[in-house]
Design a protein around this motif. Structure first.
Motif, mmCIF file in Angstrom:
data_model
loop_
_atom_site.group_PDB
_atom_site.id
_atom_site.type_symbol
_atom_site.label_atom_id
_atom_site.label_comp_id
_atom_site.label_asym_id
_atom_site.label_seq_id
_atom_site.Cartn_x
_atom_site.Cartn_y
_atom_site.Cartn_z
ATOM 1 N N ARG A 96 0.613 -1.053 -0.159
ATOM 2 C CA ARG A 96 -0.349 -0.150 -0.158
ATOM 3 C C ARG A 96 0.712 1.113 -0.082
ATOM 4 N NH1 ARG A 96 -4.612 -1.291 0.246
ATOM 5 N NH2 ARG A 96 -6.224 -2.624 1.828
ATOM 6 N N PHE A 97 0.076 2.334 -0.708
ATOM 7 C CA PHE A 97 1.081 3.275 -0.645
ATOM 8 C C PHE A 97 -0.071 4.842 -0.918
ATOM 9 C CE2 PHE A 97 4.320 6.518 -2.982
ATOM 10 C CZ PHE A 97 5.162 6.793 -1.511
ATOM 11 N N THR A 98 0.507 5.432 -1.945
ATOM 12 C CA THR A 98 -0.496 6.720 -2.336
ATOM 13 C C THR A 98 -1.587 6.494 -3.018
ATOM 14 O OG1 THR A 98 0.958 8.521 -1.891
ATOM 15 C CG2 THR A 98 -0.704 9.354 -3.048
ATOM 16 N N LEU A 117 -5.131 14.542 -4.293
ATOM 17 C CA LEU A 117 -3.419 14.620 -5.553
ATOM 18 C C LEU A 117 -2.587 15.948 -5.214
ATOM 19 C CD1 LEU A 117 -5.441 13.146 -8.799
ATOM 20 C CD2 LEU A 117 -3.521 12.289 -7.060
ATOM 21 N N LYS A 118 -3.399 17.005 -4.621
ATOM 22 C CA LYS A 118 -2.609 18.126 -4.063
ATOM 23 C C LYS A 118 -1.904 18.417 -3.042
ATOM 24 C CE LYS A 118 -1.410 22.679 -5.484
ATOM 25 N NZ LYS A 118 -0.988 22.334 -6.523
ATOM 26 N N LEU A 119 -2.307 17.405 -2.080
ATOM 27 C CA LEU A 119 -1.389 16.621 -0.749
ATOM 28 C C LEU A 119 -0.377 16.466 -0.908
ATOM 29 C CD1 LEU A 119 -3.996 16.046 2.670
ATOM 30 C CD2 LEU A 119 -2.092 17.513 2.213
ATOM 31 N N GLU A 121 0.828 15.937 -4.052
ATOM 32 C CA GLU A 121 1.972 16.554 -4.657
ATOM 33 C C GLU A 121 3.009 17.771 -4.125
ATOM 34 O OE1 GLU A 121 0.483 18.979 -7.902
ATOM 35 O OE2 GLU A 121 2.829 20.008 -8.051
ATOM 36 N N THR A 122 2.376 18.457 -2.782
ATOM 37 C CA THR A 122 2.779 18.893 -2.014
ATOM 38 C C THR A 122 3.926 18.071 -0.733
ATOM 39 O OG1 THR A 122 0.451 20.316 -1.864
ATOM 40 C CG2 THR A 122 2.488 20.878 -0.323
ATOM 41 N N LEU A 123 3.867 17.189 -0.428
ATOM 42 C CA LEU A 123 4.181 16.730 0.384
ATOM 43 C C LEU A 123 5.321 15.512 -0.237
ATOM 44 C CD1 LEU A 123 1.205 15.255 3.142
ATOM 45 C CD2 LEU A 123 2.903 17.190 3.312
ATOM 46 N N LEU A 124 5.031 15.163 -0.900
ATOM 47 C CA LEU A 124 5.887 13.712 -1.630
ATOM 48 C C LEU A 124 6.496 14.670 -2.872
ATOM 49 C CD1 LEU A 124 4.556 12.113 -0.056
ATOM 50 C CD2 LEU A 124 4.354 10.079 -1.494
#
Ligand code: TMP
Length: 207
Positions: A96-98, A117-119, A121-124
């Motif tokens: 499991r992952f995003t 998806l925004k989260l 992109e921001t975090l990863l």
């Protein structure tokens, strides 16, 4: 030293992904590859505390809070474990992952896909799996398998419609990113599935 390959396993409850992911890791090790099995949520010290909260059937969690807890676990996991193994040249097999977050919190719970998806992109940033193995089967079949072993965490208590939305979500995600995904029919014979996944991973590793 070359960076290792990051492989994730995804699927609904009862798809057999955990057993397959562990066996594939062992097969790779036996063949002399540097490989490590890890999972989300929970495979760090902080993560295991977060996992207890997330799966406790007696805890009521707001969906956005749940979403943030999965990302909190992931950020810690990447920094503490995944990246360092990849830098050491390991093939990292992550259960499991995003994609789980998009499928469960997005398609399952109905949270905004854009927000997720925004989260992400921001975090990863651009960090994502090189390959994702999706074990696909009808939700009713997966839940039946789980019933047999009496698994009952907060998600397993969700109804069939929830799990069917999650399954359809996974299939949609895979359709949009066909280069990253292999979709495996999880109703097939266990050894046959194992062989299919293993052959594909060997092909990716030897590319
Ligand atoms: P597991 O049963 O594969 O260990 O996963 C625990 C549960 O967490 C499973 O029901 C799926 C759920 N989950 C999410 O809802 N979102 C996520 O981002 C992840 C990683 C898991």
């Amino acid at each position: 030293m070359d960076r290792g390959i990051f492989i994730t396993f995804e699927g609904i409850e009862g798809s057999g992904k955990t057993t397959q992911a562990k066996l594939i890791t062992e097969r790779l090790k036996n063949e002399g590859f540097k490989a490590i099995y890890t999972y989300e949520p929970g495979d760090t010290k902080v993560g295991s505390l977060i996992r207890n909260i997330l799966l406790d059937p007696s805890v009521q969690i707001n969906s956005t809070c749940e979403l943030l807890l999965y990302f909190a676990d992931r950020v810690q996991h990447i920094e503490e474990k995944i990246k360092s193994y990849l830098m050491d040249g390991f093939t990292v097999i992550c259960d499991r992952f995003t994609d789980s977050t998009v499928a469960y919190q997005g398609y399952g719970r109905g949270l905004s896909l854009q927000l997720i998806l925004k989260l992400n992109e921001t975090l990863l940033g651009s960090f994502k799996p090189d390959l994702t193995v999706l074990l696909d089967l009808p939700a009713a079949e997966g839940l039946k398998r789980n019933e047999k072993i009496n698994k009952k965490d907060r998600f397993e208590l969700e109804n069939l419609a929830f799990h069917e939305r999650v399954r359809q979500g996974y299939l949609e995600i895979a359709k949009f990113d066909p280069k990253r995904f292999i979709v495996v029919d999880a109703t097939k014979d266990f050894d046959e599935i194992n062989e299919e996944i293993y052959r594909h991973i060997l092909w990716v590793l030897k590319k």
